[in-house]
Structures are given as C-alpha cells and as structure tokens.
Design a protein around this motif. Structure first.
Motif, PDB file in Angstrom:
ATOM      1  N   ASN A 143     -37.162  -1.329  22.474  1.00 34.91           N
ATOM      2  CA  ASN A 143     -37.666  -0.157  22.572  1.00 34.91           C
ATOM      3  C   ASN A 143     -36.514   0.560  22.009  1.00 34.91           C
ATOM      4  O   ASN A 143     -35.295   0.342  21.960  1.00 34.91           O
ATOM      5  N   VAL A 144     -36.937   2.419  21.240  1.00 39.27           N
ATOM      6  CA  VAL A 144     -35.972   3.196  21.428  1.00 39.27           C
ATOM      7  C   VAL A 144     -36.067   4.419  21.782  1.00 39.27           C
ATOM      8  O   VAL A 144     -37.491   4.479  23.051  1.00 39.27           O
ATOM      9  N   SER A 145     -34.925   5.159  22.484  1.00 37.22           N
ATOM     10  CA  SER A 145     -34.773   6.153  23.159  1.00 37.22           C
ATOM     11  C   SER A 145     -33.809   7.008  22.649  1.00 37.22           C
ATOM     12  O   SER A 145     -33.069   6.725  22.059  1.00 37.22           O
ATOM     13  N   HIS A 146     -33.884   8.212  23.363  1.00 34.06           N
ATOM     14  CA  HIS A 146     -32.746   9.598  23.364  1.00 34.06           C
ATOM     15  C   HIS A 146     -32.152  10.156  24.671  1.00 34.06           C
ATOM     16  O   HIS A 146     -32.602   9.834  25.392  1.00 34.06           O
ATOM     17  N   TYR A 147     -30.402  10.598  24.601  1.00 29.20           N
ATOM     18  CA  TYR A 147     -30.215  10.778  25.252  1.00 29.20           C
ATOM     19  C   TYR A 147     -29.613  12.257  25.126  1.00 29.20           C
ATOM     20  O   TYR A 147     -29.128  12.250  23.960  1.00 29.20           O
ATOM     21  N   GLU A 148     -30.046  12.937  26.292  1.00 28.07           N
ATOM     22  CA  GLU A 148     -28.743  14.124  25.212  1.00 28.07           C
ATOM     23  C   GLU A 148     -27.984  14.237  25.154  1.00 28.07           C
ATOM     24  O   GLU A 148     -27.346  15.069  24.391  1.00 28.07           O
ATOM     25  N   ASN A 149     -27.184  13.436  25.941  1.00 29.99           N
ATOM     26  CA  ASN A 149     -25.258  13.508  25.436  1.00 29.99           C
ATOM     27  C   ASN A 149     -25.887  11.078  25.917  1.00 29.99           C
ATOM     28  O   ASN A 149     -25.586  10.840  26.775  1.00 29.99           O
ATOM     29  N   LEU A 150     -23.489  11.995  25.833  1.00 26.74           N
ATOM     30  CA  LEU A 150     -23.119  10.140  26.440  1.00 26.74           C
ATOM     31  C   LEU A 150     -23.186   9.639  27.419  1.00 26.74           C
ATOM     32  O   LEU A 150     -23.958   8.797  28.538  1.00 26.74           O
ATOM     33  N   LYS A 151     -22.476  11.057  28.410  1.00 26.41           N
ATOM     34  CA  LYS A 151     -22.657  11.064  30.368  1.00 26.41           C
ATOM     35  C   LYS A 151     -24.071  10.746  30.439  1.00 26.41           C
ATOM     36  O   LYS A 151     -24.216   9.797  31.331  1.00 26.41           O
TER      37      LYS A 151
END
Length: 235
Positions: A143-151
């Motif tokens: 599964n591949v996902s993206h996050y706006e930042n590490l937090k």
C-alpha cells in the motif's frame, strides 16, 4: 520477466498484440504455442500459463492456478518525499523486497514540487509497483500513501508497533543493535539531506529511537534497501 500480472483471472487468458509484454514474450523470449510462462492476478493467485493460440489479436492462454498465498514482510517504510527519480527506485526495490507499505511525508527538506511530478500525477507509480512484484515473482504490492508532514503520520500510526528512525547525523547506535519488540516494525527515513531539527525533536518526543547504518552517508534508496536487509534478520 519472471511473471506477468493482470487485474483478473479472465484478463490473464489473453494478452493483446499491442501490449509491450506480448511483444517481449514474442520477440525477446521467443515463446511459441505450447510454451509456458507464469502469470498472476494482482493481489491474488499465481499460475502457470500455456500459450494455446498466437494470432494477430494476441496471445491466448490456459492457466493452471496455484493455491499459494503470498505474504508481506512485517515492515512498513516511511520516507521523507525524495526527488521523483529516487522515489521510483524506492518504490521498485522495496516492492521487490516485500515491505507491507510505503508512505511518503512532506519533510522540511523536501521540495514541494516533487509531489507535482508525473510520477504521482499519473499511474506511473502504480506501474512501478507492478514491475517490482513481477520481478519478485509474487502477485502482491504494498500500500502506498502520502502525508503532509511527519507529525501527521505519527498521529495515525499504530502505537503498539515498533518505530525506528535512521539518522546518520545524530544517532549513536547502529541499526543492527535494534531489538525487535512487536510483530511489525515501522522504519522512518528522512528525505535527501536528512531530518531537520524540528523533525528530530518530534521523533524523540514520541520516544522513537534513532539509529545509523555506519559512518558512510548513503543515498536514500540505498539506505532503504540496506536497512530493510538488517531488519530482515530480526523477522
């Protein structure tokens, strides 16, 4: 080409002539009627396909499906968003290795334009996953996902799963010294250029230990593969 992946068992019965994979089978592998090759269904079965007909339309197969069930490594990879050419290598190599998921976060040192590349704006990243699975002779892709930042990622992570971070600049322990405490491990790697001060503070504030891979500074894709290799010894 160790395996050809399709979306369904019905699709696996036919490969049209204009498909690059059909061209590869005919012109490179030089396969003919009655020859066999392996095919698979994405996230499903793998089987041995026999070419029963080769005409202008394409290659026609009969498939003997296996009952084998594939599994992922108990490793989740989290990486500061790198340049597209680096992300391509990470997607390919880590899919082949068998990680369970690959997440990218917008790090302080990540160029915000990276996410606008054709890698992410088209289905190119998905095709890379398929090629990685085919290379590994399996049908499953992470599964591949993206996050706006590490937090954002740390807020939604499973608190019962081990998390380790690679930091060649401030870590004092080698990753080989990591002692596994949970069934799965989340491996966090900074972007090209490493974590910034705030990200290190965030990691430490979440009791996430920092490890290194030795004195040499590695490329992001090399660090991913090397670290996964070390974690494999602890599975």
């Amino acid at each position: 080409m160790n395996l050809v992946l399709f979306q369904s068992e019905d699709e696996a019965k036919f490969l049209p002539s204009n498909d690059p994979r059909a061209i590869h089978v005919r012109d490179v592998l030089r396969m003919k009627v009655l020859d066999t090759m392996y095919v698979g269904v994405l996230n499903g079965k793998r089987g041995l396909a026999k070419i029963v007909k080769d005409d202008d339309a394409g290659l026609h197969f009969e498939v003997d499906w296996e009952e084998k069930v594939f599994s992922f490594l108990p490793i989740h990879l989290v990486v500061g968003l790198p340049r597209p050419q680096t992300a391509r290598k990470i997607l390919s190599e880590c899919t082949t290795l068998g990680v369970k998921s690959i997440s990218f976060f917008q790090a302080e040192k990540s160029d915000p334009n990276y996410i606008q590349s054709k890698l992410w704006k088209t289905d190119e990243w998905q095709r890379i996953l398929l090629r990685g699975a085919e290379q590994a002779f399996v049908t499953i892709v992470p599964n591949v996902s993206h996050y706006e930042n590490l937090k954002e990622f740390l807020c939604i992570r499973d608190k019962d799963t081990d998390v380790v971070a690679l930091d060649n600049y401030e870590a004092t322990r080698h990753l080989r010294d990591y002692v596994k405490k949970s069934k799965e491990t989340i491996l966090v790697i900074g972007p090209e250029g490493g974590f910034d001060k705030a990200e290190r503070t965030l990691l430490r504030g979440n009791d996430i230990p920092l490890y290194h891979l030795g004195e040499r500074v590695l490329r992001s894709e090399t660090a991913c593969v090397s670290a996964i290799g070390l974690l494999l010894g602890k599975v």
